[in-house]
Design a protein around this motif. Structure first.
Motif, mmCIF file in Angstrom:
data_model
loop_
_atom_site.group_PDB
_atom_site.id
_atom_site.type_symbol
_atom_site.label_atom_id
_atom_site.label_comp_id
_atom_site.label_asym_id
_atom_site.label_seq_id
_atom_site.Cartn_x
_atom_site.Cartn_y
_atom_site.Cartn_z
ATOM 1 N N VAL A 52 19.826 -21.487 72.873
ATOM 2 C CA VAL A 52 18.848 -22.465 73.351
ATOM 3 C C VAL A 52 17.540 -22.268 72.590
ATOM 4 O O VAL A 52 17.071 -21.151 72.427
ATOM 5 C CB VAL A 52 18.625 -22.329 74.873
ATOM 6 C CG1 VAL A 52 17.477 -23.212 75.326
ATOM 7 C CG2 VAL A 52 19.902 -22.689 75.624
ATOM 8 N N VAL A 56 19.503 -25.307 69.225
ATOM 9 C CA VAL A 56 20.427 -25.639 70.326
ATOM 10 C C VAL A 56 21.536 -26.585 69.883
ATOM 11 O O VAL A 56 22.647 -26.541 70.385
ATOM 12 C CB VAL A 56 19.653 -26.207 71.540
ATOM 13 C CG1 VAL A 56 19.023 -27.556 71.226
ATOM 14 C CG2 VAL A 56 20.529 -26.302 72.771
ATOM 15 N N LEU A 57 21.189 -27.461 68.920
ATOM 16 C CA LEU A 57 22.192 -28.429 68.464
ATOM 17 C C LEU A 57 22.990 -27.936 67.261
ATOM 18 O O LEU A 57 23.665 -28.713 66.588
ATOM 19 C CB LEU A 57 21.522 -29.762 68.116
ATOM 20 C CG LEU A 57 20.967 -30.538 69.316
ATOM 21 C CD1 LEU A 57 20.155 -31.738 68.842
ATOM 22 C CD2 LEU A 57 22.090 -30.985 70.244
ATOM 23 N N TYR A 59 25.623 -26.653 67.119
ATOM 24 C CA TYR A 59 27.051 -26.983 67.258
ATOM 25 C C TYR A 59 27.400 -28.336 66.641
ATOM 26 O O TYR A 59 28.569 -28.630 66.414
ATOM 27 C CB TYR A 59 27.513 -26.900 68.722
ATOM 28 C CG TYR A 59 26.796 -27.812 69.699
ATOM 29 C CD1 TYR A 59 27.044 -29.172 69.742
ATOM 30 C CD2 TYR A 59 25.894 -27.288 70.613
ATOM 31 C CE1 TYR A 59 26.405 -29.994 70.644
ATOM 32 C CE2 TYR A 59 25.251 -28.104 71.542
ATOM 33 C CZ TYR A 59 25.508 -29.450 71.541
ATOM 34 O OH TYR A 59 24.861 -30.259 72.435
ATOM 35 N N MET A 66 32.738 -24.715 68.324
ATOM 36 C CA MET A 66 31.439 -24.197 68.780
ATOM 37 C C MET A 66 31.342 -24.285 70.307
ATOM 38 O O MET A 66 31.766 -25.248 70.921
ATOM 39 C CB MET A 66 30.298 -25.020 68.172
ATOM 40 C CG MET A 66 30.124 -24.928 66.664
ATOM 41 S SD MET A 66 29.489 -23.345 66.060
ATOM 42 C CE MET A 66 27.825 -23.293 66.749
ATOM 43 N N THR A 67 30.736 -23.249 70.874
ATOM 44 C CA THR A 67 30.444 -23.230 72.310
ATOM 45 C C THR A 67 28.948 -23.050 72.483
ATOM 46 O O THR A 67 28.337 -22.276 71.754
ATOM 47 C CB THR A 67 31.203 -22.073 72.983
ATOM 48 O OG1 THR A 67 32.590 -22.359 72.924
ATOM 49 C CG2 THR A 67 30.814 -21.910 74.433
ATOM 50 N N GLN A 68 28.394 -23.760 73.432
ATOM 51 C CA GLN A 68 26.938 -23.713 73.632
ATOM 52 C C GLN A 68 26.633 -22.816 74.833
ATOM 53 O O GLN A 68 27.204 -22.987 75.900
ATOM 54 C CB GLN A 68 26.424 -25.140 73.878
ATOM 55 C CG GLN A 68 24.990 -25.349 73.467
ATOM 56 C CD GLN A 68 24.033 -24.795 74.467
ATOM 57 O OE1 GLN A 68 24.199 -24.982 75.649
ATOM 58 N NE2 GLN A 68 23.023 -24.081 73.997
#
Lengths: 251, 354
Positions: A52, A56-57, A59, A66-68
């Motif tokens: 974060v 953050v983006l 991914y 990708m995992t956020q």
């Protein structure tokens, strides 16, 4: 006449244009990580964990699964992924607010466990996404939205030197700090990222590359000035180099 | 396999193993610590992995990572530690990741104490974390029921891609009862094409996230979630009724308190009072049907809880003023006795105390 391809965009990045500010080095660092994953031929075996903050983006830009993660928790999420899938490449991509402030516990314990993951730690000495507040890595005297009179040691303490801290942990296998302020240093940064992923590939344990980066928007400098600011102000506080390399006995 | 005498916390752990859960990330806290210790010993025996995290916060995020990699995964805690997991549970709900989270609740607020309590009812049934979401909540009343509901919890989690809460209290976690595990029951497999396992060259990269910066996209995601919750409400309600057919008064209680209340109901029946019991097993979705069927013919409901009165609000919502709704509770870790519940029934039934 046949044309010979001498350069093309790495397949490690998607075609999506990034949202990063002009002069921000996130784009350069994304490309370095993506090129390393492509050159090692592991893109299809890789799971990245986004954090974060400004990245953050990420991914949307890395061309792999990708995992956020929640703020600061990327090393814990990466631990969960890696423990289930020990033969995949797992990396986190985190800024200094995410890693060195709210997530300092998660990164320390991931390193202490010798978690076989790679942490890409982008340090630009400020919270970018939220509008330029003090980070744990902000320099003494640095003016930010929350230190309008400059960071004062007696009030805010001193910058956290993450590589120095993590490298004393037995589980840390490869720890290096690099910079992006000029081309030779960018080339060195890529080599460091490669060594970190290679450490993971051979099951060496926890690897982290701290990359000194810019924030022209919140520093109030133009892109060229920002690179000079990294060189003149950040590098003296955050010395570059390999802090730990278990493979070569550099402990 | 015959009956074995086990502790509630251990039954939850063994039931999870029987449900095909091979990954557990935990952190010690009383009164659920036996669950963590059992998993540490048991999971290596089945080729699984137990990891003690540095905090509840880290544990729930390790669960997030393991769930995103497509496996059945569990964590457990007790009230103060469960609060710490709430951020992660909100992310699991937002990213639509399946996981089972156990709360062996104790007295609160704050550090409270280590005695049994049901005062986390609001927290587990109303979402608990930030944002518009619910998690299915299953509340077993006996150790044998834990075996079935733990399996159900994993199936619900996978079927709907949702975190599921298994809620007990310190009493359920600590007490011992004989239980029987059915060997060889089939573990349901759910396809997880969404899991981020590395593409392995099979199709484009996948993303797991709860972030939607575009407001219209996030609203759509929320309506999709609400649609999913509506399907859960249609399919996943569980409850038990006891002597409600001719009842003038109906007690409402869940978990261990329902067992004590049932004894009080039996005693009141012997004293000639027509009283029954509704025992919600799924606390969310809340069982509305047994109330809608009885609210126009009973004189009243009495919700009995180990709290200052939480589930009683859901009872009032469904009864909608059609009958009196009363409450009896003990809090702070005090377990209500059969006799004091009996007295409450007798008072309601005519102001008579025995």
């Amino acid at each position: 006449m046949t044309m010979k391809i001498v350069f093309q965009k790495t397949s490690g990045l998607t075609d999506k244009p990034t949202h990063y500010c002009p002069g921000c080095t996130h784009g350069v660092i994304h490309r370095l990580v993506a090129e390393v994953l492509e050159e090692m031929g592991v893109l299809e075996d890789t799971v990245g964990v986004a954090s974060v903050g400004c990245s953050v983006l990420s991914y949307e830009y890395f061309n792999c699964d990708m995992t956020q993660a929640a703020h600061g928790r990327a090393p814990a999420v990466a631990t969960g992924v890696k423990r289930v899938l020990p033969d995949r490449m797992v990396f986190t991509y985190q800024g200094d607010g995410d890693l060195a402030s709210i997530g300092i516990s998660e990164v320390i314990h991931a390193a202490a466990r010798g978690e076989n993951i790679t942490v890409i730690f982008v340090n630009n000495a400020i919270y970018g996404m939220t509008g330029g507040q003090m980070a744990p890595t902000s320099l003494i005297g640095q003016k930010t939205a929350t230190t309008p009179y400059g960071r004062d040691v007696s009030v805010h303490g001193s910058p956290i030197k993450v590589c120095e801290m993590i490298s004393v942990l037995d589980g840390a296998a490869y720890i290096e700090r690099v910079s992006t302020h000029d081309v030779p240093h960018i080339q060195k940064a890529k080599k460091a990222i490669r060594r970190a992923f290679e450490t993971q590939k051979r099951g060496g344990g926890f690897s982290m590359v701290e990359i000194l980066s810019t924030c022209p928007t919140n520093w109030g400098l133009d892109p060229a000035e920002s690179l000079e600011w990294v060189r003149d102000n950040m590098v003296p506080v955050y010395p570059l180099g390999v802090y730990k390399n278990k493979a070569t006995g550099n402990l | 396999m015959g009956k074995v005498l086990m502790k509630g916390n251990e039954v939850i752990a063994e039931s999870a193993v029987h449900a095909g859960c091979k990954y557990f990330f935990g952190y010690p806290i009383t009164p659920q610590s036996e669950l963590v210790a059992y998993m540490a010993r048991r999971l290596p025996e089945v080729g699984g992995l137990f990891l003690q995290a540095e905090s509840e916060v880290a544990a729930i995020n390790m669960v997030y990572g393991a769930a995103s990699a497509g496996v059945r995964v569990m964590t457990s805690s007790s009230s103060p530690g469960f609060s710490l997991k709430q951020e992660g549970i909100s992310y699991l709900a937002g990213a639509q990741l399946p996981a089972v989270i156990v709360n062996i609740a104790r007295g609160g607020p704050g550090l409270g104490n280590i005695q049994p309590a049901q005062s986390d009812y609001f927290q587990v049934t109303k979402g608990g974390g930030h944002g518009d979401y619910h998690t299915p909540v299953l509340a077993p009343a006996s150790l044998q029921e834990i075996v079935d509901l733990t399996k159900d919890a994993f199936d619900i989690a996978d079927r709907y891609r949702t975190p599921v809460i298994l809620l007990g209290d310190g009493m359920l976690g600590q007490m011992m009862e004989p239980v029987e595990f059915t060997e060889g029951t089939e573990i349901r497999k759910f396809a997880k094409p969404w899991a981020t396992t590395g593409t392995l060259g099979d199709g484009p990269p996948r993303t797991i996230t709860s972030l939607e910066l575009d407001a219209e996209s996030l609203e759509k995601r929320n309506w999709d979630l609400q649609q999913k919750f509506a399907v859960m409400k249609a399919n996943e309600i569980r409850y038990e009724t006891y002597l409600t057919e001719d009842a003038d008064y109906i007690m409402v209680a869940f978990g261990t308190v329902a067992r004590i209340t049932m004894n009080a109901v039996n005693k009141a029946r012997e004293a000639g009072v027509k009283v029954g019991l509704i025992r919600p097993i799924s606390l969310w979705p809340f069982p509305e049907k047994p109330f809608l069927e009885t609210r126009d013919r009973v004189k009243g409901y009495i919700s009995v809880e180990m709290s200052a009165g939480q589930m009683v609000e859901d009872v009032r919502l469904v009864v909608e003023g059609h009958a009196q709704v009363d409450f009896f509770g003990r809090t702070g870790g005090i377990v209500p006795t059969q006799d004091e519940i009996f007295e409450k029934i007798m008072m309601a039934a005519g102001g008579v105390t025995v």
